[in-house]
Design an enzyme around this catalytic site. Structure first.
Site, PDB file in Angstrom:
ATOM      1  N   GLU A 118       0.849  -1.188   0.000  1.00  0.00           N
ATOM      2  CA  GLU A 118       0.000   0.000   0.000  1.00  0.00           C
ATOM      3  C   GLU A 118       0.886   1.240   0.000  1.00  0.00           C
ATOM      4  OE1 GLU A 118      -2.967  -0.188   3.050  1.00  0.00           O
ATOM      5  OE2 GLU A 118      -3.993  -1.887   2.127  1.00  0.00           O
ATOM      6  N   HIS A 231      -9.609   9.698   2.490  1.00  0.00           N
ATOM      7  CA  HIS A 231      -9.173   8.639   1.584  1.00  0.00           C
ATOM      8  C   HIS A 231      -9.367   9.126   0.152  1.00  0.00           C
ATOM      9  CE1 HIS A 231      -8.551   4.735  -0.217  1.00  0.00           C
ATOM     10  NE2 HIS A 231      -8.186   4.269   0.974  1.00  0.00           N
ATOM     11  N   ARG A 276      -1.379   9.375   1.227  1.00  0.00           N
ATOM     12  CA  ARG A 276      -2.799   9.604   0.994  1.00  0.00           C
ATOM     13  C   ARG A 276      -3.166  11.082   0.876  1.00  0.00           C
ATOM     14  NH1 ARG A 276      -5.878   5.144   4.831  1.00  0.00           N
ATOM     15  NH2 ARG A 276      -5.496   3.367   3.445  1.00  0.00           N
ATOM     16  N   HIS A 335     -12.017   9.709   6.176  1.00  0.00           N
ATOM     17  CA  HIS A 335     -11.782   8.288   6.382  1.00  0.00           C
ATOM     18  C   HIS A 335     -11.240   7.945   7.765  1.00  0.00           C
ATOM     19  CE1 HIS A 335     -10.978   4.162   5.337  1.00  0.00           C
ATOM     20  NE2 HIS A 335      -9.681   4.282   5.537  1.00  0.00           N
ATOM     21  N   ARG A 370      -1.623   9.271   8.923  1.00  0.00           N
ATOM     22  CA  ARG A 370      -1.519   7.826   9.182  1.00  0.00           C
ATOM     23  C   ARG A 370      -0.945   7.081   7.988  1.00  0.00           C
ATOM     24  NH1 ARG A 370      -5.337   3.260   8.353  1.00  0.00           N
ATOM     25  NH2 ARG A 370      -6.604   4.749   7.175  1.00  0.00           N
TER      26      ARG A 370
END
Length: 498
Positions: A118, A231, A276, A335, A370
């Protein structure tokens, strides 16, 4: 008149039935504990909806120090390095514990854990269960384990509405159920109530999520409230909450394009797998300029999409989209909340007898942004620390104290438009001031407004751009990284002085 439950014999009360709450209860066993859940276990919890897996350094080319480096880089200068180190070191053992509890992780034909990639991870280290149904599979196993553990009393259909606090010490939990108010007398409470998705119009979270108000009203110190992760790839349609399209899809080669077919992220370092906040702001900017944005999965994953990502494929089918042949319309959505109740390394808050675990807590692991799939890992790892601390603490004073049943309304609808406009992907001082003025008169009687007000104040005070917090009027990062921590009372005092 409230119904008072006093025969808890000093048992801790865990508020929240997601992964953090369930794991805390399991780690407390065989010590008796009470677990309160607003809905039946496994229903309407962010944990159940989680598509991404758990990050852990399990590959032959990986190690905790590499995982730590990626975590600190994503946190943009605001991670607590000691906490991050403890979490990533404990992550592999946490995966083993989940497997012992019955979680069916995805594995290779040879039986090894299947590791995914990811964004912003330098190695394949994401462990999935059931493809994009990781949260659902983990919850299945944990709910079964909790229900088969005699020491855990599960009370469903009960919503915690207020923490009773005397002299900065917890003395009970005021809740509501179908028969009216009920008061649980206890000197130990663990908050595991999830994030703040209920405060935003576009969100991937359950719309009832906003348990942070319990801590705020109790006088607990909150931290990092301004850092809200959006997100990049939520399915752009009419459904709310918005179906998430996991980052793992991009990890398998999917690309982001506009209506002309242009991959407009190609000039960004990391492209589709950039952090992100970078990807989300690029998409938001492109949408703001009049374009449409899509996820192109036609070649990669292509024909294997439905097998690899059954949950996402089902959501797409519901919208009339075949990911193997059609572009998937996307837009960013709220998100995850990096901020929350400030806790120490054992999950203790500033209020005696109160712990916090999972997304509602601010441990310092995530910093300003995060790293993907660190959140479930954090919940699993920190639940053990919280349970050990709570188990080793006395039950507290059993002072007879009934909280008022005149609890505050918790409908977040009136504040969603305010927060979505002022606290989205791009913020500015004038918009934040307007939101603060609008939220201030609502905050006295509304928990969502009180939490929103504290977030807006923190975002206004952070006159820089860092991680998930972007100010168009302060686009540059400050030379010195600072954390903002304050109580609701202190936030109001700060507001009055400015």
């Amino acid at each position: 008149m409230n119904m008072e439950i006093r025969n808890l014999d000093g048992r801790p009360v865990i508020v929240g039935g997601g992964i953090a709450g369930l794991m805390t209860a399991l780690h407390l066993a065989p010590e008796p504990a009470v677990l309160l859940s607003r809905m039946p276990l496994g229903a309407d919890a962010s944990s159940t909806w989680a598509q991404g897996g758990l990050a852990a350094s399990l590959g032959l080319d990986d190690e905790p120090l590499l995982h730590l480096a990626d975590t600190l880089a994503a946190g943009d200068g605001l991670c607590d390095a000691d906490v991050a180190r403890r979490v990533v070191q404990a992550a592999p053992a946490a995966i083993e514990e989940l497997a012992r509890l019955g979680v069916r992780f995805d594995r290779t034909p040879a039986g090894a854990l299947l590791l995914g990639l990811e964004a912003a991870h330098g190695r394949r280290r994401i462990v999935h269960a059931g493809g994009d149904g990781s949260g659902r599979e983990i919850m299945r196993a944990l709910v079964a384990a909790v229900r088969s553990t005699p020491s855990i009393t599960v009370i469903e259909g009960v919503e915690a509405r207020r923490l009773a606090v005397d002299d900065n010490t917890v003395v009970g939990v005021l809740a509501r159920c179908s028969v009216g108010p009920v008061f649980f007398v206890t000197g130990r409470v663990v908050l595991a109530t999830g994030g703040i998705g209920g405060l935003f119009l576009d969100t991937t979270n359950p719309l009832g999520n906003c348990g942070l108000g319990l801590a705020a009203r109790a006088g607990a110190v909150l931290a990092d409230l301004e850092f809200i992760q959006f997100h990049p790839t939520a399915l752009d349609g009419a459904d709310r909450p918005m179906p998430l399209i996991s980052e793992a899809v991009r990890g398998e080669g999917a690309t982001i394009v506009d209506e002309t077919g242009q991959r407009f992220l190609q000039g960004v370092q990391g492209a589709e797998l950039a952090p992100r906040d970078v990807v989300a702001r690029a998409i938001w900017k492109h949408l703001s300029n009049g374009h449409r944005v899509f996820l192109d999965t036609r070649e990669k994953p292509g024909p294997t999409f439905a097998r690899q990502f059954p949950t996402i494929a089902s959501a797409c089918r519901g919208a009339g989209i075949d990911p193997g042949h059609d572009l998937i319309p996307i837009r960013p959505a709220q998100h995850y909340h990096m901020g929350g109740v400030a806790v120490d390394g054992a999950g203790r808050t500033s209020v005696s007898g109160l712990w916090a675990c999972g997304e509602v807590a601010s441990t310092g692991l995530h910093g300003a942004n995060r790293l993907a799939s660190n959140s479930l890992t954090e919940a699993i790892v920190c639940a053990l620390w919280v349970a050990e601390s709570a188990a080793g603490s006395p039950g507290g004073r059993q002072k007879p104290a009934i909280a008022s049943d005149q609890d505050s309304p918790d409908d977040p609808m009136p504040v969603r438009a305010l927060l979505s406009g002022a606290l989205g992907l791009a913020r500015d001082g004038e918009g934040l001031k307007a939101a603060i003025r609008a939220l201030l008169p609502l905050a006295a009687t509304s928990d969502p407004a009180a939490v929103g007000l504290m977030i807006a104040i923190a975002a206004f005070l952070r006159q820089e751009s860092r991680g998930a917090h972007y100010r168009t009027d302060f686009p540059h990062r400050a030379a010195v990284a600072r954390r903002f921590e304050f109580t609701l009372k202190a936030a109001l005092a700060r507001l009055a002085s400015t």
